[in-house]
Scaffold this active site. Structure first.
Site, PDB file in Angstrom:
ATOM      1  N   SER A 246       0.859  -1.190   0.000  1.00 28.34           N
ATOM      2  CA  SER A 246       0.000   0.000   0.000  1.00 28.34           C
ATOM      3  C   SER A 246       0.887   1.229   0.000  1.00 28.34           C
ATOM      4  O   SER A 246       2.109   1.129   0.085  1.00 28.34           O
ATOM      5  CB  SER A 246      -0.896   0.005   1.234  1.00 28.34           C
ATOM      6  OG  SER A 246      -0.130   0.375   2.367  1.00 28.34           O
ATOM      7  N   LYS A 247       0.263   2.384  -0.050  1.00 29.63           N
ATOM      8  CA  LYS A 247       0.984   3.663  -0.080  1.00 29.63           C
ATOM      9  C   LYS A 247       1.958   3.794   1.103  1.00 29.63           C
ATOM     10  O   LYS A 247       2.965   4.475   1.003  1.00 29.63           O
ATOM     11  CB  LYS A 247      -0.016   4.824  -0.049  1.00 29.63           C
ATOM     12  CG  LYS A 247      -0.605   5.110  -1.414  1.00 29.63           C
ATOM     13  CD  LYS A 247       0.298   6.055  -2.216  1.00 29.63           C
ATOM     14  CE  LYS A 247      -0.112   6.136  -3.670  1.00 29.63           C
ATOM     15  NZ  LYS A 247       1.019   6.259  -4.576  1.00 29.63           N
TER      16      LYS A 247
END
Ligand code: GLU
Length: 470
Positions: A246-247
């Protein structure tokens, strides 16, 4: 269906939903599909799954195309728009209705909810069982309906997945999925199968987040009597901590990696190794990847993103580049990054000196900086310190030696060595002010290499400029 390659010519595809960026997971899936097609002399197609009209803006679609092109993952033929094929999806649903593989269901959302609640209260499965599955058409109300697949209720749906192995789903655990909604629009599950069939896709290689869709999609193929593709569901990419990427883990978009200055070929090499292996090969070329790629080499455990490894591979690819390739890559990076225009000719001259020590394209440009700047060279703070009175004195003494030296690396080293020896100091004591004079920096390529690239006049002029400071 077995995992062996069928006799049909190989066709693979990437089917991204345009959500705004080209995710590196999607990029890796595209790469695997493209490598597999190349390996088998087949075709690699692109389908944009743009049925979500709110998200599928032209800008988002453009971002996908840009990401694929930058990464060198060009596709065969024109990109297919799923949304534009809606009529065909509807036509197939009607064919299925006529053949009895699908049926009209008039249950309303409220009725389905009530069914589920009652099932929950009784401790029965909440899987919706439509009362319309076997209803007599004479009893059909004049009301909106959905079209549902008449899925098998007994037995199992088995997928022989080339990565996951045999995946068995009990049919009593699948409901009769909706193919056409109440407003007549096709569902995603139907669209994917119809498109893959019509595009002649023989191998569906995609993230294992779609594994649970495969059984349902297989049911549509089987109902239609269509040749089923080989399924290959690859584990998703995880972050260094083992959690789904994820980010939080840093860059997830291909264009972010482009902006960081990794050459496309290095990212391709890295992504190929992310979940696939060929013996112990780490660094390889596109041609090697195309010759080696196979589904057997895809692991079952999620691969972890490892930026150190990417950097390392990137450095190796930069070191292996021809000067013109490096120049083209740096120019492309600089333009994307909005950097000042790069003088390609000067960069080409410096390229042989900067290749070995750079792990990214901006690092290569930084090392080539000495060749890109004009006089007078402005030393940075550290470099200025190397230009004290004693150092400037030595530089002044050095100039006549350089005037007379033949302009080869060895002769230059001998000339500098002589002056250093005359002062009873090591070569390094002179190298530091020379770096400052020639490049205005303390970390540079070898001073003798810089001199040969700059040539006699420019070298002497820069040394004289610096020597005049103190
Ligand atoms: N559109 C889907 C996605 O972006 C891919 C569907 C497929 O590969 O079958 O995840």
């Amino acid at each position: 269906m077995t995992a062996e390659a069928p006799a049909r010519p190989v066709v693979t595809r990437i089917a991204p939903s345009p959500t705004g960026t080209m995710h590196i997971g999607t990029a890796r899936t595209a790469l695997f599909n493209r490598l597999f097609a190349r390996r088998h002399g087949g075709r690699f197609l692109l389908r944009i799954e743009d049925t979500d009209r709110a998200r599928s803006t032209p800008e988002n679609t453009e971002a996908i195309l840009r990401g694929l092109r930058w990464l060198g993952l060009d596709w065969d033929g024109d990109a297919v728009s799923q949304a534009e094929r809606a009529d065909r999806h509807v036509a197939v649903a009607h064919e299925m209705l006529e053949a009895g593989h699908a049926y009209r269901c008039f249950s309303t959302q409220d009725e389905i909810e009530a069914f589920r609640e009652a099932a929950r209260a009784d401790g029965r499965s909440t899987l919706f069982r439509s009362p319309w599955r076997d209803a007599d058409p004479a009893t059909f109300p004049d009301a909106p309906s959905v079209v549902r697949l008449r899925a098998p209720r007994e037995g199992e749906t088995v997928i022989e997945d080339a990565v996951q192995g045999r995946v068995v789903t009990r049919n009593d655990q699948l409901d009769d999925m909706v193919l056409l909604r109440g407003d007549g629009t096709p569902t995603y599950m139907l669209a994917v199968v119809v498109d893959d069939h019509d595009m002649g896709v023989t191998h569906v290689i995609r993230g294992d987040d779609h594994l649970s869709n495969a059984a349902r999609q297989a049911q549509i193929y089987r109902a239609m009597g269509w040749a089923e593709p080989v399924w290959a569901h690859i584990p998703l990419i995880h972050g260094a901590d083992g959690k789904k990427l994820s980010k939080r883990h840093g860059a997830t978009g291909v264009e972010e990696y482009a902006a960081m200055g990794y050459p496309a070929r290095a990212l391709r090499n890295y992504l190929a190794r992310l979940g696939w292996s060929h013996g112990d090969a780490e660094f390889f070329t596109d041609a090697e990847a195309e010759a080696w790629f196979d589904l057997e080499g895809i692991g079952r455990a999620p691969a972890r993103l490892d930026l150190k490894k990417l950097e390392n591979l990137s450095g190796q690819h930069i070191a292996a580049m021809e000067a013109d390739e490096l120049v083209a890559a740096v120019l492309d990076w600089a333009e994307r990054a909005g950097e000042a225009p790069v003088d390609a000719e000067r960069l080409a001259r410096a390229a042989p000196l900067v290749r070995d020590a750079a792990r990214t394209l901006p690092q290569a440009l930084e090392r080539a900086r000495f060749a890109m700047i004009d006089r007078p060279v402005q030393p940075d703070e550290k470099a200025a310190k190397a230009l004290d009175a004693a150092a400037c004195g030595m530089l002044r003494e050095l100039t006549p030696h350089l005037h007379n030296a033949s302009w080869t690396r060895d002769a230059l080293e001998a000339a500098v060595g002589e002056v250093a020896a005359a002062h009873g100091v090591g070569l390094g004591k002179l190298a530091a002010p020379l770096r400052a004079a020639l490049a205005g920096r303390t970390a540079t390529p070898s001073v003798f290499d810089m001199m040969t690239v700059l040539d006699r006049d420019e070298t002497l002029a820069r040394i004289e400029d610096a020597a005049a400071r103190a």
